[in-house]
Design an enzyme around this catalytic site. Sequence first.
Site, PDB file in Angstrom:
ATOM      1  N   TYR A   6       0.809  -1.218   0.000  1.00 27.31           N
ATOM      2  CA  TYR A   6       0.000   0.000   0.000  1.00 27.31           C
ATOM      3  C   TYR A   6       0.843   1.270   0.000  1.00 27.31           C
ATOM      4  O   TYR A   6       0.469   2.265   0.626  1.00 27.31           O
ATOM      5  CB  TYR A   6      -0.941   0.030   1.222  1.00 27.31           C
ATOM      6  CG  TYR A   6      -1.831  -1.171   1.367  1.00 27.31           C
ATOM      7  CD1 TYR A   6      -2.720  -1.548   0.363  1.00 27.31           C
ATOM      8  CD2 TYR A   6      -1.804  -1.942   2.526  1.00 27.31           C
ATOM      9  CE1 TYR A   6      -3.547  -2.645   0.505  1.00 27.31           C
ATOM     10  CE2 TYR A   6      -2.630  -3.043   2.681  1.00 27.31           C
ATOM     11  CZ  TYR A   6      -3.497  -3.395   1.656  1.00 27.31           C
ATOM     12  OH  TYR A   6      -4.314  -4.477   1.810  1.00 27.31           O
ATOM     13  N   TYR A 133     -14.408  -4.669   2.558  1.00 22.18           N
ATOM     14  CA  TYR A 133     -13.050  -5.123   2.239  1.00 22.18           C
ATOM     15  C   TYR A 133     -12.975  -6.614   2.552  1.00 22.18           C
ATOM     16  O   TYR A 133     -13.258  -7.033   3.680  1.00 22.18           O
ATOM     17  CB  TYR A 133     -11.987  -4.379   3.061  1.00 22.18           C
ATOM     18  CG  TYR A 133     -10.600  -4.903   2.779  1.00 22.18           C
ATOM     19  CD1 TYR A 133      -9.837  -4.393   1.727  1.00 22.18           C
ATOM     20  CD2 TYR A 133     -10.069  -5.950   3.528  1.00 22.18           C
ATOM     21  CE1 TYR A 133      -8.582  -4.906   1.436  1.00 22.18           C
ATOM     22  CE2 TYR A 133      -8.811  -6.466   3.254  1.00 22.18           C
ATOM     23  CZ  TYR A 133      -8.074  -5.945   2.210  1.00 22.18           C
ATOM     24  OH  TYR A 133      -6.836  -6.453   1.916  1.00 22.18           O
ATOM     25  N   ASP A 223     -17.573 -12.769   6.780  1.00 22.03           N
ATOM     26  CA  ASP A 223     -16.128 -12.620   6.751  1.00 22.03           C
ATOM     27  C   ASP A 223     -15.722 -12.052   8.108  1.00 22.03           C
ATOM     28  O   ASP A 223     -15.763 -10.840   8.316  1.00 22.03           O
ATOM     29  CB  ASP A 223     -15.720 -11.685   5.602  1.00 22.03           C
ATOM     30  CG  ASP A 223     -14.223 -11.375   5.604  1.00 22.03           C
ATOM     31  OD1 ASP A 223     -13.523 -11.818   6.530  1.00 22.03           O
ATOM     32  OD2 ASP A 223     -13.778 -10.679   4.667  1.00 22.03           O
ATOM     33  N   LYS A 250      -6.570 -13.691  10.260  1.00 17.26           N
ATOM     34  CA  LYS A 250      -5.841 -12.770  11.147  1.00 17.26           C
ATOM     35  C   LYS A 250      -5.516 -13.346  12.536  1.00 17.26           C
ATOM     36  O   LYS A 250      -4.465 -13.928  12.708  1.00 17.26           O
ATOM     37  CB  LYS A 250      -6.591 -11.440  11.240  1.00 17.26           C
ATOM     38  CG  LYS A 250      -6.509 -10.655   9.926  1.00 17.26           C
ATOM     39  CD  LYS A 250      -6.896  -9.202  10.063  1.00 17.26           C
ATOM     40  CE  LYS A 250      -6.428  -8.393   8.872  1.00 17.26           C
ATOM     41  NZ  LYS A 250      -7.421  -8.248   7.798  1.00 17.26           N
TER      42      LYS A 250
HETATM   43  C1  LIG Z   1      -7.468  -8.614   6.339  1.00 13.50           C
HETATM   44  C2  LIG Z   1      -8.779  -9.025   5.843  1.00 13.50           C
HETATM   45  C3  LIG Z   1      -8.915  -9.959   4.790  1.00 13.50           C
HETATM   46  C4  LIG Z   1      -7.718 -10.499   4.038  1.00 13.50           C
HETATM   47  O1  LIG Z   1      -6.894 -11.276   4.824  1.00 13.50           O
HETATM   48  P1  LIG Z   1      -5.393 -11.544   4.334  1.00 13.50           P
HETATM   49  O2  LIG Z   1      -4.870 -12.529   5.331  1.00 13.50           O
HETATM   50  O3  LIG Z   1      -4.686 -10.229   4.382  1.00 13.50           O
HETATM   51  O4  LIG Z   1      -5.470 -12.091   2.957  1.00 13.50           O
HETATM   52  C5  LIG Z   1     -10.180 -10.351   4.424  1.00 13.50           C
HETATM   53  N1  LIG Z   1     -11.268  -9.876   5.040  1.00 13.50           N
HETATM   54  C6  LIG Z   1     -11.185  -8.988   6.045  1.00 13.50           C
HETATM   55  C7  LIG Z   1     -12.430  -8.507   6.706  1.00 13.50           C
HETATM   56  C8  LIG Z   1      -9.944  -8.518   6.472  1.00 13.50           C
HETATM   57  O5  LIG Z   1      -9.860  -7.609   7.448  1.00 13.50           O
END
Ligand SMILES: *Cc1c(COP(=O)(O)O)cnc(C)c1O
Length: 402
Positions: A6, A133, A223, A250
Amino acid sequence: MIWYPYEQMKTMKAPYSVVDAEGVFLYTKDRKLIDSVSSWWSVIHGYKHPVINRAIEEQLHRFAHVMLGGLTHEPVQALSDKLQSWLPGDLDCCFFSDSGSVAVEVALKMALQYYINRGETGRTKILALEHAYHGDTFKTMEAGDDEDYHFVLKAYGKSPHVIHIPTSIPALEEAFSRYHGELNCFLAEPLLQGAGGMRMYDLSFLKRAKELCSRYGVLLIFDEVATGFGRTGNRFVADLVLPDILVLGKALTGGYIGHAVTVASRRVYEGFYDDNPSHALMHGPTFMGNALACSAALASIQLFESQNYMSKIRKIEEITRREMKGFSHPFVKEIRIMGACICIEVHDPSHIRGYQEFAYERGVFSRPFLNYLYAMVPYVIGEEELVKVLRTMKEWFAALPA
Ligand SMILES: *Cc1c(COP(=O)(O)O)cnc(C)c1O
């Protein structure tokens, strides 16, 4: 050379070089910094945690990795058993992968194929949220809605496969009434949209989404890559509204090793489970179920449970609300607090330019983006350190010319 994320490499300032990290602290050669970002929200137990370190070390003496193609092993079995019993409802079937983006891709592929396997080939659309996102891979960019990250997609024109709506119930109802026959899933970051600007919305929206998904047979995907493991003040938002597919990443490994999981309900799993080989899920990341990652994840979940993390998170929220009470500034548009997340949104990005250096001088690592100055601290943070993070934010505004 390293190509950093970024960043315009030509104008980027040199990143701080970390030489050690322990608890909530990052150490550079000459500074001790409280990490208010938890390494992109993942290091929930802090750095160098003895329990997670030991779990990884013990597994390392056996083996670091074997593939899941034709092989299996105890750490991945134990993690999948643990998730099955720990996660709500019948979210029982764990498909592992190496990152959150890939895990969302897997969820979207599952949803599409779930209907294809049933012969419903017209359900090709995804309903998603504005400012969403879901990662930086191509399908997740398409499901996402953030030009600041994904403007490159404009080269393809508007995607016919994704519909974006705001987090408003009328917009949700309208989208379902128009598109319900074409949707395979509704995908959302529940309650808290992270990278799209720490936007918070009400549970009633998700409850209504669940009703509409059930009525029209659309799969509900959460997600929870960012929101899972307590960040919103709920263990998982899925504890409140049960999705058909849950994506975790994460904090899954306590931020130790990149790993993620797409957890499907029995209903979704059964949509693939039959005698037809072409109904199989054709996916298999090389490092899925990595033994070190699974060992770290198991230790992380055990800590989360045994050390009563939900009460730590409640305490973080309580202190945050207390410290921010009565705070305002003409440059501040809104202050949002949910669980262990605080975001100060400013009217103009220039209002927080220079904050990172300001915080660094005061012993706090922060990484504001666009109009958002935020903190997502490790849950093990002490009151003194948390107060310092929050007061540093307030001091920045106090030091600005009005
Ligand atoms: C960080 C994130 C992702 C992507 O995860 P990566 O391990 O960076 O590929 C997907 N969805 C959400 C909500 C996120 O915060």
